[in-house]
Enzyme design. Structure first.
Site, PDB file in Angstrom:
ATOM      1  N   ASP A 180     -11.000   3.129   3.779  1.00  0.00           N
ATOM      2  CA  ASP A 180     -11.317   1.702   3.666  1.00  0.00           C
ATOM      3  C   ASP A 180     -12.823   1.499   3.498  1.00  0.00           C
ATOM      4  O   ASP A 180     -13.273   0.429   3.092  1.00  0.00           O
ATOM      5  CB  ASP A 180     -10.867   0.963   4.942  1.00  0.00           C
ATOM      6  CG  ASP A 180      -9.684   0.040   4.690  1.00  0.00           C
ATOM      7  OD1 ASP A 180      -9.420  -0.268   3.511  1.00  0.00           O
ATOM      8  OD2 ASP A 180      -9.040  -0.362   5.666  1.00  0.00           O
ATOM      9  N   LYS A 214       0.832  -1.201   0.000  1.00  0.00           N
ATOM     10  CA  LYS A 214       0.000   0.000   0.000  1.00  0.00           C
ATOM     11  C   LYS A 214       0.873   1.261   0.000  1.00  0.00           C
ATOM     12  O   LYS A 214       0.617   2.209  -0.738  1.00  0.00           O
ATOM     13  CB  LYS A 214      -0.954  -0.012   1.205  1.00  0.00           C
ATOM     14  CG  LYS A 214      -2.070  -1.033   1.016  1.00  0.00           C
ATOM     15  CD  LYS A 214      -2.837  -1.370   2.274  1.00  0.00           C
ATOM     16  CE  LYS A 214      -3.825  -2.513   1.976  1.00  0.00           C
ATOM     17  NZ  LYS A 214      -4.483  -3.057   3.150  1.00  0.00           N
ATOM     18  N   GLN A 246      -4.555  -1.537   9.393  1.00  0.00           N
ATOM     19  CA  GLN A 246      -4.486  -2.890   8.842  1.00  0.00           C
ATOM     20  C   GLN A 246      -5.088  -3.900   9.818  1.00  0.00           C
ATOM     21  O   GLN A 246      -4.723  -3.928  10.994  1.00  0.00           O
ATOM     22  CB  GLN A 246      -3.014  -3.247   8.533  1.00  0.00           C
ATOM     23  CG  GLN A 246      -2.840  -4.554   7.810  1.00  0.00           C
ATOM     24  CD  GLN A 246      -3.464  -4.538   6.405  1.00  0.00           C
ATOM     25  OE1 GLN A 246      -3.274  -3.607   5.631  1.00  0.00           O
ATOM     26  NE2 GLN A 246      -4.218  -5.580   6.084  1.00  0.00           N
TER      27      GLN A 246
END
Ligand code: NDP
Length: 289
Positions: free
Chosen positions: A120, A53, A97
Site C-alpha cells: 500500500d 482486490k 483495509q
C-alpha cells in the site's frame, strides 16, 4: 471541444494483461506472487473493496489470501496476524483495509507491516523513501494517477500541477510524485484561501477531497488535464467524483470519469506493487524494491 476521457478501466485491462504474464514468469521461476488482504469488521464499502482486490489477484493468476476478523478483535491479535504474514513466504504483499475499528490504532498496524511487504506504500519507511526519491512502494492511488498521465503522453516537466487534498495516502504522495517529475506543485487543502485562484493555474489538476462538485468548470484552465480521485455518492446513491464532470469536460483537454477512472487504477497499482515485492523476494530475499 469536449475533453478526451482517460479510461482507467481500459488502461487497467491493458496493464493487467502484462501483469498476468509477469505472474506466469515468476511462477515458472518457482515463486507465485501472493497478496494478503486483511479485513477487520463488516464495513460495507470495505467488504466490496477487499472483494475487488482479491478478484483482481485471481484474474492475473496471483495467489491471494483474504483474512476476515470480527470487529471486536484486539490490536494485539491483529499485530500477531501481521507478524505471521510478515514471516509467510507465500505472501509478498500485505494490505490491511482501512478504516479499522476504534480500538485499533491504524498507524501501529501499518508500521508493523514489513516494509518489504508494504504494497500500500503507507509505511513510514516507504513514505520517507518517496520523499527522498529513493526506490519504494508508491501509494497506489497517486501512482495510478501518474500512470494515467504517462498513458496520455503528458510531459510534466515545467508544468504547473495543483493537488487539492493533502492526505498521507493521496494528496501528499501525489504532490511528491509530480515534483519528482519536475512539475511545479501547489498543494491545496481546507485552509486554502481562494481555491479557484489556485486551480486556475493548473496544467494538471488532481482533485482528492471527497466533496461532490467541488471543482466547477470556471475553476479549470482551458486545456488542463483533470484527474478526479474523489469518491462520493449523489442524492440517488450513484458514485461520483469531486469534479463536475459534465461541465468540466467542456473545458479540460483530458479528464478521468468516476466511476471508471482512478478507482480501477488504484487496484492495478496494488497488483504492480505486489509483483515488484515478489520479484524482489526472488532476486534477493533481503532486498528492497
Ligand atoms: P481525506 O479526508 O483524508 O483528505 C481530504 C483532503 O481534502 C484533506 O487534505 C482536506 O484538507 C481537503 N479538503 C477538505 N475540504 C476542502 C476544501 N473545501 N477545499 C480544499 N481542500 C479540502 O481523504 P483522502 O485523501 O483519503 O480521499 C480523498 C477522496 O478520494 C475521497 O473521496 C476518497 O473516497 C477518495 N479516494 C479514492 C480512491 C480511489 O481509488 N479512487 C482511493 C483513496 C481515496 P485538510 O487536510 O485541511 O483537512
Amino acid at each position: 471541444m469536449s475533453a478526451h476521457i482517460i479510461d482507467g478501466k481500459q488502461l487497467s485491462h491493458t496493464l493487467r494483461r502484462d501483469y498476468a504474464q509477469r505472474v506466469n514468469r515468476l511462477t515458472q521461476q518457482g515463486l507465485r506472487p501472493g497478496l494478503a488482504v486483511v479485513l477487520v469488521g463488516q464495513h460495507p464499502a470495505s467488504q466490496v473493496y477487499v472483494k475487488n482486490k482479491v478478484l483482481a489477484c485471481e484474474e492475473i493468476g496471483m495467489h491471494s489470501l483474504l483474512l476476515k476478523f470480527e470487529a471486536d478483535m484486539s490490536q494485539a491479535q491483529l499485530l500477531q496476524e501481521i507478524d505471521r504474514l510478515n514471516h509467510d513466504t507465500s505472501i509478498h504483499g500485505i494490505l490491511v483495509q482501512l478504516p479499522l475499528p476504534a480500538q485499533i490504532d491504524p498507524q501501529a498496524v501499518i508500521q508493523a507491516i514489513s516494509p518489504q511487504k508494504d504494497v500500500d506504500g503507507f509505511h513510514l519507511e516507504s513514505a520517507g523513501a518517496l520523499m527522498c526519491g529513493a526506490p519504494s512502494f508508491w501509494p497506489c492511488t497517486p501512482h495510478g494517477c501518474l500512470q494515467m498521465l504517462d498513458a496520455i503522453g503528458f510531459e510534466l516537466g515545467g508544468k504547473h500541477a495543483v493537488v487539492v487534498g493533502r492526505s498521507n495516502i493521496v494528496g501528499k504522495p501525489m504532490a511528491l510524485m509530480l515534483l519528482q517529475r519536475n512539475a511545479t506543485v501547489t498543494i491545496c487543502h481546507s485552509h486554502t484561501r481562494d481555491l479557484k485562484a489556485q486551480t486556475l493555474q493548473a496544467d494538471v489538476l488532481v482533485a482528492a477531497v471527497g466533496m461532490r462538485h467541488l471543482i466547477q468548470a470556471d475553476m479549470v484552465k482551458p486545456g488542463a488535464v483533470v484527474l478526479d480521485v474523489g469518491m462520493n455518492r449523489d442524492e440517488m446513491g450513484k458514485l461520483c467524483g469531486d469534479v463536475d464532470f459534465d461541465a468540466v469536460k467542456e473545458v479540460a483537454s483530458y479528464i478521468t470519469p468516476v466511476p471508471g477512472g482512478v478507482g480501477p487504477m488504484t487496484i492495478t497499482m496494488l497488483l504492480a506493487n505486489t509483483l515488484d515485492a515478489a520479484q524482489a523476494a526472488l532476486t534477493n530475499p533481503n532486498s528492497r524494491v
